[in-house]
Design a protein around this motif. Structure first.
Motif, short mmCIF file in Angstrom:
data_model
loop_
_atom_site.label_atom_id
_atom_site.label_comp_id
_atom_site.label_asym_id
_atom_site.label_seq_id
_atom_site.Cartn_x
_atom_site.Cartn_y
_atom_site.Cartn_z
N LYS A 65 11.41 0.82 -0.18
CA LYS A 65 10.29 -0.12 -0.24
C LYS A 65 10.68 -1.34 -1.07
O LYS A 65 10.41 -2.48 -0.67
CB LYS A 65 9.05 0.53 -0.83
CG LYS A 65 7.91 -0.44 -1.05
CD LYS A 65 6.78 0.16 -1.83
CE LYS A 65 5.78 -0.91 -2.20
NZ LYS A 65 4.67 -0.44 -2.97
N VAL A 66 11.31 -1.13 -2.20
CA VAL A 66 11.71 -2.23 -3.07
C VAL A 66 12.69 -3.16 -2.35
O VAL A 66 12.54 -4.39 -2.42
CB VAL A 66 12.33 -1.69 -4.38
CG1 VAL A 66 12.95 -2.81 -5.20
CG2 VAL A 66 11.29 -0.94 -5.19
N ILE A 67 13.63 -2.61 -1.64
CA ILE A 67 14.62 -3.42 -0.92
C ILE A 67 13.94 -4.26 0.16
O ILE A 67 14.19 -5.46 0.29
CB ILE A 67 15.74 -2.54 -0.34
CG1 ILE A 67 16.59 -1.96 -1.47
CG2 ILE A 67 16.60 -3.32 0.65
CD1 ILE A 67 17.53 -0.86 -1.05
N VAL A 68 13.06 -3.63 0.92
CA VAL A 68 12.37 -4.35 2.00
C VAL A 68 11.45 -5.42 1.42
O VAL A 68 11.46 -6.57 1.87
CB VAL A 68 11.59 -3.36 2.90
CG1 VAL A 68 10.71 -4.10 3.89
CG2 VAL A 68 12.55 -2.42 3.63
N GLU A 69 10.68 -5.06 0.41
CA GLU A 69 9.76 -6.01 -0.20
C GLU A 69 10.52 -7.20 -0.80
O GLU A 69 10.10 -8.35 -0.65
CB GLU A 69 8.92 -5.31 -1.27
CG GLU A 69 7.70 -6.09 -1.69
CD GLU A 69 6.78 -5.23 -2.54
OE1 GLU A 69 7.16 -4.89 -3.68
OE2 GLU A 69 5.68 -4.91 -2.07
N ALA A 120 0.81 -1.22 0.00
CA ALA A 120 0.00 0.00 0.00
C ALA A 120 0.84 1.28 0.00
O ALA A 120 0.33 2.36 -0.26
CB ALA A 120 -0.93 0.00 1.21
N MET A 121 2.13 1.13 0.27
CA MET A 121 3.01 2.30 0.34
C MET A 121 3.39 2.79 -1.06
O MET A 121 3.38 2.03 -2.02
CB MET A 121 4.29 1.95 1.12
CG MET A 121 4.06 1.64 2.57
SD MET A 121 5.55 1.02 3.41
CE MET A 121 6.68 2.37 3.17
N GLU A 122 3.75 4.07 -1.12
CA GLU A 122 4.24 4.63 -2.37
C GLU A 122 5.58 4.01 -2.73
O GLU A 122 6.35 3.60 -1.86
CB GLU A 122 4.42 6.15 -2.25
CG GLU A 122 3.15 6.91 -2.49
CD GLU A 122 3.43 8.39 -2.64
OE1 GLU A 122 4.34 8.77 -3.38
OE2 GLU A 122 2.71 9.16 -1.98
N TYR A 123 5.87 3.99 -4.04
CA TYR A 123 7.13 3.44 -4.52
C TYR A 123 8.32 4.23 -3.98
O TYR A 123 8.30 5.45 -3.96
CB TYR A 123 7.17 3.46 -6.05
CG TYR A 123 8.50 3.01 -6.59
CD1 TYR A 123 8.78 1.67 -6.77
CD2 TYR A 123 9.50 3.94 -6.88
CE1 TYR A 123 10.01 1.25 -7.25
CE2 TYR A 123 10.74 3.53 -7.34
CZ TYR A 123 10.98 2.18 -7.52
OH TYR A 123 12.21 1.78 -7.98
N SER A 124 9.31 3.50 -3.52
CA SER A 124 10.60 4.09 -3.16
C SER A 124 11.63 2.98 -3.23
O SER A 124 11.29 1.80 -3.18
CB SER A 124 10.58 4.70 -1.75
OG SER A 124 10.51 3.66 -0.79
#
Length: 92
Positions: free
Chosen positions: A39-43, A32-36
């Motif tokens: 975020k990509v690293i955590v996901e 649900a979070m905006e792209y960053s």
């Protein structure tokens, strides 16, 4: 060691202790979070954990994504969304 490497190692260790329910919840919140880049690293760290710790559920999720891509190539289905569907379909 760089701060980024240290942070990634800490996150990997944290994810390694999570249950399937916790990983599913956290991936859903991330989705649900905006792209960053963060975020990509955590996901990605969470998805790698799913692939190694819960391979059957993860394989079902990847299969759902492949099927969705074939049927609806113009629509994007995220891994977290596919994971929710996989858990619902499999009862896991």
């Amino acid at each position: 060691m760089s701060k980024a490497t240290t942070a990634r190692e800490k996150l990997t260790a944290k994810v390694a202790t999570r249950t399937l329910d916790e990983i599913t919840t956290e991936l859903t919140l991330l989705d649900a979070m905006e792209y960053s880049i963060e975020k990509v690293i955590v996901e990605t760290t969470y998805i790698r954990a799913m692939d190694s710790r819960f391979p059957i559920v993860s394989e079902i999720a990847w299969g759902i994504i492949e099927k969705h891509d074939a049927e609806f190539p113009e629509e994007y289905l995220s891994y977290p969304s596919a994971l929710l569907l996989a858990r619902e379909e499999s009862g896991l």
